[in-house]
Design an enzyme around this catalytic site. Structure first.
Site, PDB file in Angstrom:
ATOM      1  N   SER A 288       0.984  -1.411   0.128  1.00  0.00           N
ATOM      2  CA  SER A 288       0.050   0.070   0.233  1.00  0.00           C
ATOM      3  C   SER A 288       0.877   1.310  -0.071  1.00  0.00           C
ATOM      4  CB  SER A 288      -0.918  -0.040   1.322  1.00  0.00           C
ATOM      5  OG  SER A 288      -1.701  -1.164   1.246  1.00  0.00           O
ATOM      6  N   GLY A 289       1.831   1.404   1.050  1.00  0.00           N
ATOM      7  CA  GLY A 289       2.963   2.591   1.092  1.00  0.00           C
ATOM      8  C   GLY A 289       3.451   2.751  -0.246  1.00  0.00           C
TER       9      GLY A 289
ATOM     10  N   GLU B 159       9.595  -5.695  -6.367  1.00  0.00           N
ATOM     11  CA  GLU B 159       8.658  -6.523  -5.227  1.00  0.00           C
ATOM     12  C   GLU B 159       9.002  -8.048  -5.446  1.00  0.00           C
ATOM     13  OE1 GLU B 159       6.059  -6.229  -2.895  1.00  0.00           O
ATOM     14  OE2 GLU B 159       6.377  -8.445  -2.993  1.00  0.00           O
TER      15      GLU B 159
ATOM     16  N   THR C  30       0.837  -6.821   1.794  1.00  0.00           N
ATOM     17  CA  THR C  30       0.028  -7.618   2.752  1.00  0.00           C
ATOM     18  C   THR C  30      -1.334  -7.226   2.679  1.00  0.00           C
ATOM     19  OG1 THR C  30       1.824  -7.741   4.261  1.00  0.00           O
ATOM     20  CG2 THR C  30      -0.383  -8.014   5.317  1.00  0.00           C
ATOM     21  N   CYS C  31      -1.958  -6.092   2.503  1.00  0.00           N
ATOM     22  CA  CYS C  31      -3.228  -6.022   2.748  1.00  0.00           C
ATOM     23  C   CYS C  31      -4.182  -6.695   1.811  1.00  0.00           C
ATOM     24  CB  CYS C  31      -3.540  -4.376   2.475  1.00  0.00           C
ATOM     25  SG  CYS C  31      -5.250  -3.821   2.630  1.00  0.00           S
TER      26      CYS C  31
ATOM     27  N   CYS D  98      -5.923  -7.336   4.797  1.00  0.00           N
ATOM     28  CA  CYS D  98      -7.306  -6.964   5.101  1.00  0.00           C
ATOM     29  C   CYS D  98      -8.151  -7.582   4.122  1.00  0.00           C
ATOM     30  CB  CYS D  98      -7.147  -5.417   4.716  1.00  0.00           C
ATOM     31  SG  CYS D  98      -5.728  -4.589   5.359  1.00  0.00           S
TER      32      CYS D  98
ATOM     33  N   LYS E 185      -9.158 -11.402   4.467  1.00  0.00           N
ATOM     34  CA  LYS E 185      -9.641 -11.696   5.489  1.00  0.00           C
ATOM     35  C   LYS E 185     -11.227 -11.113   5.571  1.00  0.00           C
ATOM     36  CE  LYS E 185      -9.853  -8.379   8.096  1.00  0.00           C
ATOM     37  NZ  LYS E 185      -8.998  -7.362   8.962  1.00  0.00           N
TER      38      LYS E 185
ATOM     39  N   TYR F 255      -5.714  -7.732  17.127  1.00  0.00           N
ATOM     40  CA  TYR F 255      -6.634  -7.759  15.896  1.00  0.00           C
ATOM     41  C   TYR F 255      -6.442  -9.196  15.179  1.00  0.00           C
ATOM     42  CZ  TYR F 255      -6.586  -2.801  15.067  1.00  0.00           C
ATOM     43  OH  TYR F 255      -6.352  -1.307  15.401  1.00  0.00           O
ATOM     44  N   ILE F 256      -5.524  -9.864  14.815  1.00  0.00           N
ATOM     45  CA  ILE F 256      -5.626 -11.117  13.982  1.00  0.00           C
ATOM     46  C   ILE F 256      -6.225 -12.008  14.842  1.00  0.00           C
ATOM     47  CG2 ILE F 256      -4.371 -12.662  12.577  1.00  0.00           C
ATOM     48  CD1 ILE F 256      -2.576 -10.060  11.841  1.00  0.00           C
TER      49      ILE F 256
ATOM     50  N   GLU G 104     -10.082 -11.528  15.048  1.00  0.00           N
ATOM     51  CA  GLU G 104     -10.788 -11.837  13.723  1.00  0.00           C
ATOM     52  C   GLU G 104     -10.751 -13.098  13.306  1.00  0.00           C
ATOM     53  OE1 GLU G 104      -9.852  -7.193  12.089  1.00  0.00           O
ATOM     54  OE2 GLU G 104      -8.640  -8.971  11.245  1.00  0.00           O
TER      55      GLU G 104
ATOM     56  N   ASP H  28       4.214  -0.418   7.599  1.00  0.00           N
ATOM     57  CA  ASP H  28       4.561  -1.254   8.607  1.00  0.00           C
ATOM     58  C   ASP H  28       5.933  -1.222   9.146  1.00  0.00           C
ATOM     59  OD1 ASP H  28       1.923  -1.702   8.347  1.00  0.00           O
ATOM     60  OD2 ASP H  28       1.737  -3.745   8.196  1.00  0.00           O
TER      61      ASP H  28
ATOM     62  N   THR I 208      -3.381  -0.214   6.922  1.00  0.00           N
ATOM     63  CA  THR I 208      -3.161   0.191   5.460  1.00  0.00           C
ATOM     64  C   THR I 208      -3.351   1.801   4.981  1.00  0.00           C
ATOM     65  OG1 THR I 208      -3.680  -1.911   4.756  1.00  0.00           O
ATOM     66  CG2 THR I 208      -4.210  -0.272   3.109  1.00  0.00           C
TER      67      THR I 208
ATOM     68  N   HIS J 198     -33.643   7.586  11.724  1.00  0.00           N
ATOM     69  CA  HIS J 198     -34.506   6.574  12.590  1.00  0.00           C
ATOM     70  C   HIS J 198     -34.893   5.674  11.588  1.00  0.00           C
ATOM     71  CE1 HIS J 198     -36.429   4.905  15.853  1.00  0.00           C
ATOM     72  NE2 HIS J 198     -37.801   4.923  15.191  1.00  0.00           N
TER      73      HIS J 198
ATOM     74  N   GLU K  56     -28.122   5.973  15.389  1.00  0.00           N
ATOM     75  CA  GLU K  56     -28.762   7.383  16.031  1.00  0.00           C
ATOM     76  C   GLU K  56     -28.664   7.218  17.580  1.00  0.00           C
ATOM     77  OE1 GLU K  56     -33.409   6.955  16.394  1.00  0.00           O
ATOM     78  OE2 GLU K  56     -33.152   4.931  15.708  1.00  0.00           O
TER      79      GLU K  56
HETATM   80  P1  NDP Z   1      -1.384  -7.193  17.777  1.00  0.00           P
HETATM   81  O1  NDP Z   1      -0.189  -6.589  18.030  1.00  0.00           O
HETATM   82  O2  NDP Z   1      -2.775  -6.611  17.458  1.00  0.00           O
HETATM   83  O3  NDP Z   1      -1.631  -8.370  18.740  1.00  0.00           O
HETATM   84  C1  NDP Z   1      -0.587  -9.236  18.818  1.00  0.00           C
HETATM   85  C2  NDP Z   1      -1.031 -10.335  20.300  1.00  0.00           C
HETATM   86  O4  NDP Z   1      -0.117 -10.948  20.405  1.00  0.00           O
HETATM   87  C3  NDP Z   1      -1.241  -9.449  21.441  1.00  0.00           C
HETATM   88  O5  NDP Z   1      -2.348  -9.869  21.952  1.00  0.00           O
HETATM   89  C4  NDP Z   1       0.031  -9.729  22.316  1.00  0.00           C
HETATM   90  O6  NDP Z   1      -0.432  -9.672  23.599  1.00  0.00           O
HETATM   91  C5  NDP Z   1       0.365 -11.208  21.795  1.00  0.00           C
HETATM   92  N1  NDP Z   1       1.582 -11.617  21.836  1.00  0.00           N
HETATM   93  C6  NDP Z   1       2.647 -10.738  21.459  1.00  0.00           C
HETATM   94  N2  NDP Z   1       3.815 -11.746  21.570  1.00  0.00           N
HETATM   95  C7  NDP Z   1       3.407 -12.610  22.129  1.00  0.00           C
HETATM   96  C8  NDP Z   1       4.081 -13.613  22.650  1.00  0.00           C
HETATM   97  N3  NDP Z   1       5.636 -14.009  22.526  1.00  0.00           N
HETATM   98  N4  NDP Z   1       3.362 -14.899  23.344  1.00  0.00           N
HETATM   99  C9  NDP Z   1       2.080 -14.682  23.524  1.00  0.00           C
HETATM  100  N5  NDP Z   1       1.229 -13.661  22.806  1.00  0.00           N
HETATM  101  C10 NDP Z   1       2.031 -12.931  22.438  1.00  0.00           C
HETATM  102  O7  NDP Z   1      -0.717  -7.908  16.225  1.00  0.00           O
HETATM  103  P2  NDP Z   1      -1.455  -8.802  15.136  1.00  0.00           P
HETATM  104  O8  NDP Z   1      -0.635  -9.895  14.903  1.00  0.00           O
HETATM  105  O9  NDP Z   1      -2.877  -9.289  15.545  1.00  0.00           O
HETATM  106  O10 NDP Z   1      -1.823  -7.575  14.058  1.00  0.00           O
HETATM  107  C11 NDP Z   1      -0.751  -6.864  13.741  1.00  0.00           C
HETATM  108  C12 NDP Z   1      -1.133  -5.638  13.286  1.00  0.00           C
HETATM  109  O11 NDP Z   1      -1.912  -5.745  12.088  1.00  0.00           O
HETATM  110  C13 NDP Z   1      -2.104  -4.933  14.435  1.00  0.00           C
HETATM  111  O12 NDP Z   1      -1.457  -4.158  15.483  1.00  0.00           O
HETATM  112  C14 NDP Z   1      -2.883  -3.862  13.416  1.00  0.00           C
HETATM  113  O13 NDP Z   1      -2.275  -2.733  13.430  1.00  0.00           O
HETATM  114  C15 NDP Z   1      -2.604  -4.475  12.128  1.00  0.00           C
HETATM  115  N6  NDP Z   1      -4.192  -5.280  11.714  1.00  0.00           N
HETATM  116  C16 NDP Z   1      -5.123  -4.280  11.519  1.00  0.00           C
HETATM  117  C17 NDP Z   1      -6.266  -4.801  11.272  1.00  0.00           C
HETATM  118  C18 NDP Z   1      -7.585  -3.962  11.051  1.00  0.00           C
HETATM  119  O14 NDP Z   1      -7.314  -2.767  11.064  1.00  0.00           O
HETATM  120  N7  NDP Z   1      -8.782  -4.509  11.005  1.00  0.00           N
HETATM  121  C19 NDP Z   1      -6.530  -6.365  11.159  1.00  0.00           C
HETATM  122  C20 NDP Z   1      -5.427  -7.188  11.329  1.00  0.00           C
HETATM  123  C21 NDP Z   1      -4.243  -6.516  11.675  1.00  0.00           C
HETATM  124  P3  NDP Z   1      -0.137  -8.476  24.358  1.00  0.00           P
HETATM  125  O15 NDP Z   1      -1.234  -7.624  24.393  1.00  0.00           O
HETATM  126  O16 NDP Z   1       0.146  -9.030  25.771  1.00  0.00           O
HETATM  127  O17 NDP Z   1       0.885  -7.488  24.064  1.00  0.00           O
END
Ligand code: NDP
Length: 459
Positions: free
Chosen positions: A15-16, A35, A42-43, A48, A51, A180-181, A184, A305, A313, A438, A443
């Site tokens: 994206s970027g 590339e 990724t997106c 995204c 997904k 997030y992931i 989801e 990222d 994204t 409504h 609302e």
């Molecule tokens: P996140 O940072 O959202 O979540 C990572 C999770 O993994 C957290 O719960 C974290 O725990 C846990 N974790 C990290 N390290 C460990 C470990 N060593 N052992 C156990 N648990 C661990 O990352 P994601 O991979 O879910 O997504 C990456 C990024 O991508 C997001 O932050 C977001 O910015 C983007 N994204 C956006 C979406 C959207 O806009 N809808 C959808 C998907 C991704 P803890 O909380 O304790 O740190």
């Protein structure tokens, strides 16, 4: 005339990188983008877009159940994973071609190869075994799923990358992570009929989101059949035939067909040769940049990222555009990373912008809170018990809305529009002065009058 092969060489066509390259070309720059995988990043390719298609697919199971209350007999329904994969791949192929077409139309040369930085103006193309030179270099290589390699059995784990290409759907899955992931994909697998368990290392999922939203999503996910185990980590994973046996720190042993880790993503800067140019990296391998996305080297920039600012994204796209404005249109532009609206496509969905209640209290002390929990209108006939929730956080002196948090159908759509008002500095009085639409769920956002009082909340 430039002494270099290109005015701009971009590494990474996500994206970027694509936005930065196309805009630079539109300002007359000679641009190439390298590339190593598929144009779109990724997106589009494994994030995204696929997904969201999976989220749509998985939501049908609950829609079929809800239909009965409206007089529909849906009959026996079956789901075919292969059809979903094929159709999803067709759509991703289409988007990939659109991205290629747009780059071509903008005059950007696409180089299908891995690029490694050789020095401050030189990039080495690995397959083609040749060097190219550029006046400016843009690093836009994104991030990569992180799985702790030290965990015994880490080789048995899939990440979201592989989840988009599974040969068959497992009967059961355990997902590690609470971000997030993880939430989801828990919703996706659960909706597709896979017995789903989520394991999270702390006491509540979605750290960083508003506490009410976290607790309500947790409850809703469990009500939908997802088992959530908190305060636990994986100690080891063993493979026995087709079964993976996961031993957790709480002593549980989970036997499932698949184990997915969604434990964050790390900037993809390994083996990129950044040290050859002297580019400074942070402790997670992220490229350190200033407000205009410039690294410590004057003509090397990084967006998206890989900079680990806000891994979203639309943010990467803005950063790419601001880079091109700054460098190729002589109009320095910094992206404002404050007040970014975002959605989590969990089931139910989350839409959020601004400060959480905890953040607002820490920053402003006393704040006014407005909350509404309600059963969506559709649920009156479908019989579904799940409640939606909205919360508005207001500065008591200025009346400015500091944050809005929504859990429920279409929360992502709502927060996109709300984002405009909140970004403009709307007050609660502005919300109140807006006529309701409504009957909608949205609302509620303009009809909340009573401030929330902790004492009454427990009643
Ligand atoms: P996140 O940072 O959202 O979540 C990572 C999770 O993994 C957290 O719960 C974290 O725990 C846990 N974790 C990290 N390290 C460990 C470990 N060593 N052992 C156990 N648990 C661990 O990352 P994601 O991979 O879910 O997504 C990456 C990024 O991508 C997001 O932050 C977001 O910015 C983007 N994204 C956006 C979406 C959207 O806009 N809808 C959808 C998907 C991704 P803890 O909380 O304790 O740190």
């Amino acid at each position: 005339m430039t002494d270099f092969d290109y005015d701009l060489f971009t590494i990474g066509a996500g994206s970027g990188g694509v936005r930065g390259s196309r805009m630079a070309a539109s300002y007359g720059a000679k641009v190439a983008v390298a590339e190593e995988y598929r144009v779109g990043g990724t997106c589009v390719i494994r994030g995204c877009v696929p997904k969201k298609l999976f989220v749509y697919a998985s939501a049908f199971s609950s829609s079929f159940q809800e239909a009965a209350g409206f007089g529909w007999s849906v009959g026996e329904s079956t789901f075919d994973w292969q059809t979903l994969l094929t159709n999803k791949d067709t759509e991703i192929d289409r988007l990939n071609k659109v991205y290629i077409k747009n780059l071509n139309a903008s005059g950007v040369e696409i180089i299908q190869d891995r690029a490694i930085i050789k020095d401050q103006h030189t990039v080495y193309l690995v397959d083609q075994n040749r060097d190219v030179t550029a006046k400016h270099i843009l690093i836009a290589v994104g991030a990569w799923p992180y799985v702790d390699p030290a965990m015994p059995g880490a080789e048995h784990v899939i990440s979201s990358n592989e989840a988009f290409h599974l040969g068959k759907l497992p009967k059961s899955i355990v997902i590690n992570g609470g971000g997030y992931i993880a939430v989801e994909f828990a919703g996706i697998f659960n909706g597709l009929g896979v017995e789903t368990t989520l394991v999270y290392r702390r006491d509540e999922i979605l750290r960083g989101f508003d506490d009410d939203i976290r607790a309500m999503l947790h409850e809703a996910m469990e009500d939908r059949g997802i088992k959530i185990i908190t305060n636990s980590t994986f100690e080891k994973i063993e493979k026995q035939g087709d079964t993976l046996s996961s031993t957790l720190s709480n002593g549980d042993v989970l036997e499932t067909g698949l184990v997915m880790f969604a434990t964050g993503r790390v900037p993809k800067t390994q083996d990129l040769g950044l040290e050859n140019a002297g580019v400074t990296l942070g402790k997670n391998g992220e490229v350190i940049v200033d407000a205009q996305s410039k690294t410590n080297i004057d003509h090397i920039y990084a967006v998206g990222d890989v900079t680990d600012r806000a891994a979203l994204t639309p943010v990467a796209i803005r950063e790419g555009a601001a880079f091109a404005e700054t460098v190729f249109n002589n109009s320095p532009l910094a992206v404002d990373h404050k007040l970014i609206p975002t959605a989590v496509f969990s089931q139910p969905e989350i839409g959020t912008i601004g400060l959480t209640e905890a953040e607002a209290r820490a920053e402003h002390g006393d704040i006014d809170i407005y909350k509404s929990a309600y059963r969506p209108m559709k649920a009156t006939l479908s019989g579904k018990q799940e409640r939606s929730f909205m919360k508005i956080i207001v500065h008591p002196k200025t009346d400015i809305v500091l944050g809005v948090h929504i859990l429920g159908p279409d929360a992502g759509e709502m927060v996109q529009c709300l984002g405009i008002a909140v970004k403009m500095g709307a007050t609660k009085a502005d919300f109140d002065a807006t006529m309701a639409v409504h009957p909608t769920a949205a609302e509620e956002l303009v009809t909340m009058r009573e401030k929330w009082q902790p004492a009454t909340a427990a009643e």
